[in-house]
Design a protein around this motif. Structure first.
Motif, PDB file in Angstrom:
ATOM      1  N   ARG A   1      61.398  10.041  35.529  1.00 30.34           N
ATOM      2  CA  ARG A   1      62.084   9.856  36.807  1.00 30.34           C
ATOM      3  C   ARG A   1      61.368  10.600  37.931  1.00 30.34           C
ATOM      4  N   ASP A   2      60.944  11.818  37.652  1.00 34.64           N
ATOM      5  CA  ASP A   2      60.243  12.608  38.655  1.00 34.64           C
ATOM      6  C   ASP A   2      58.924  11.942  39.041  1.00 34.64           C
ATOM      7  N   SER A   3      58.197  11.454  38.047  1.00 33.20           N
ATOM      8  CA  SER A   3      56.935  10.755  38.334  1.00 33.20           C
ATOM      9  C   SER A   3      57.183   9.509  39.169  1.00 33.20           C
ATOM     10  N   LEU A   4      58.228   8.774  38.836  1.00 31.13           N
ATOM     11  CA  LEU A   4      58.568   7.576  39.593  1.00 31.13           C
ATOM     12  C   LEU A   4      58.895   7.924  41.042  1.00 31.13           C
ATOM     13  N   LEU A   5      59.667   8.952  41.257  1.00 30.78           N
ATOM     14  CA  LEU A   5      60.024   9.344  42.616  1.00 30.78           C
ATOM     15  C   LEU A   5      58.796   9.788  43.412  1.00 30.78           C
ATOM     16  N   VAL A   6      57.945  10.609  42.794  1.00 28.27           N
ATOM     17  CA  VAL A   6      56.758  11.107  43.494  1.00 28.27           C
ATOM     18  C   VAL A   6      55.793   9.966  43.795  1.00 28.27           C
ATOM     19  N   LEU A   7      55.466   9.168  42.790  1.00 29.37           N
ATOM     20  CA  LEU A   7      54.522   8.073  42.992  1.00 29.37           C
ATOM     21  C   LEU A   7      55.102   6.986  43.891  1.00 29.37           C
ATOM     22  N   GLY A   8      56.386   6.727  43.755  1.00 32.95           N
ATOM     23  CA  GLY A   8      57.031   5.729  44.623  1.00 32.95           C
ATOM     24  C   GLY A   8      57.023   6.134  46.082  1.00 32.95           C
ATOM     25  N   SER A   9      57.317   7.384  46.345  1.00 33.83           N
ATOM     26  CA  SER A   9      57.307   7.837  47.740  1.00 33.83           C
ATOM     27  C   SER A   9      55.881   7.879  48.292  1.00 33.83           C
ATOM     28  N   ALA A  10      54.910   8.245  47.456  1.00 35.24           N
ATOM     29  CA  ALA A  10      53.513   8.228  47.899  1.00 35.24           C
ATOM     30  C   ALA A  10      53.059   6.804  48.201  1.00 35.24           C
ATOM     31  N   TRP A  11      53.440   5.865  47.361  1.00 38.01           N
ATOM     32  CA  TRP A  11      53.094   4.463  47.575  1.00 38.01           C
ATOM     33  C   TRP A  11      53.748   3.940  48.854  1.00 38.01           C
ATOM     34  N   ALA A  12      55.013   4.242  49.064  1.00 36.52           N
ATOM     35  CA  ALA A  12      55.708   3.792  50.274  1.00 36.52           C
ATOM     36  C   ALA A  12      55.079   4.385  51.527  1.00 36.52           C
TER      37      ALA A  12
END
Length: 94
Positions: A16-27
């Motif tokens: 979940r943490d990886s998803l949040l970090v990578l998702g926000s970086a991608w956005a």
């Protein structure tokens, strides 16, 4: 059994943490690229409005034709209508 649940919950929280970090970086990356492209488009539109406004002089039938200066109308006086530029090989251009 309890140790297995702890390990699973830790792995799930890492995912979940990886998803949040990578998702926000991608956005952030995508929005930055989009804003950069929009700035280029706005700059080009401003350039056209300032230096190529003779392209916007309407035909004499337009209700706001009288609002344009004679200089602007004179710049496009030699430009014909769209129907004059139909390719000659088409049957309806003859």
């Amino acid at each position: 059994m309890a140790q297995r649940e702890v390990i699973l919950s830790i792995e799930m929280s890492k995912a979940r943490d990886s998803l949040l970090v990578l998702g926000s970086a991608w956005a952030t990356l995508i929005s930055g690229v989009s804003v950069a492209k929009l700035q280029r488009i706005v700059a080009e539109a401003e350039y056209i409005m300032e230096r190529e406004n003779q392209r916007f002089v309407p035909p004499k039938q337009a209700p706001f034709y009288k609002n344009y200066s004679s200089e602007q109308i004179e710049k496009v006086s030699d430009i014909g209508g769209v129907s004059m530029y139909v390719p000659g090989f088409l049957p309806w251009s003859r």
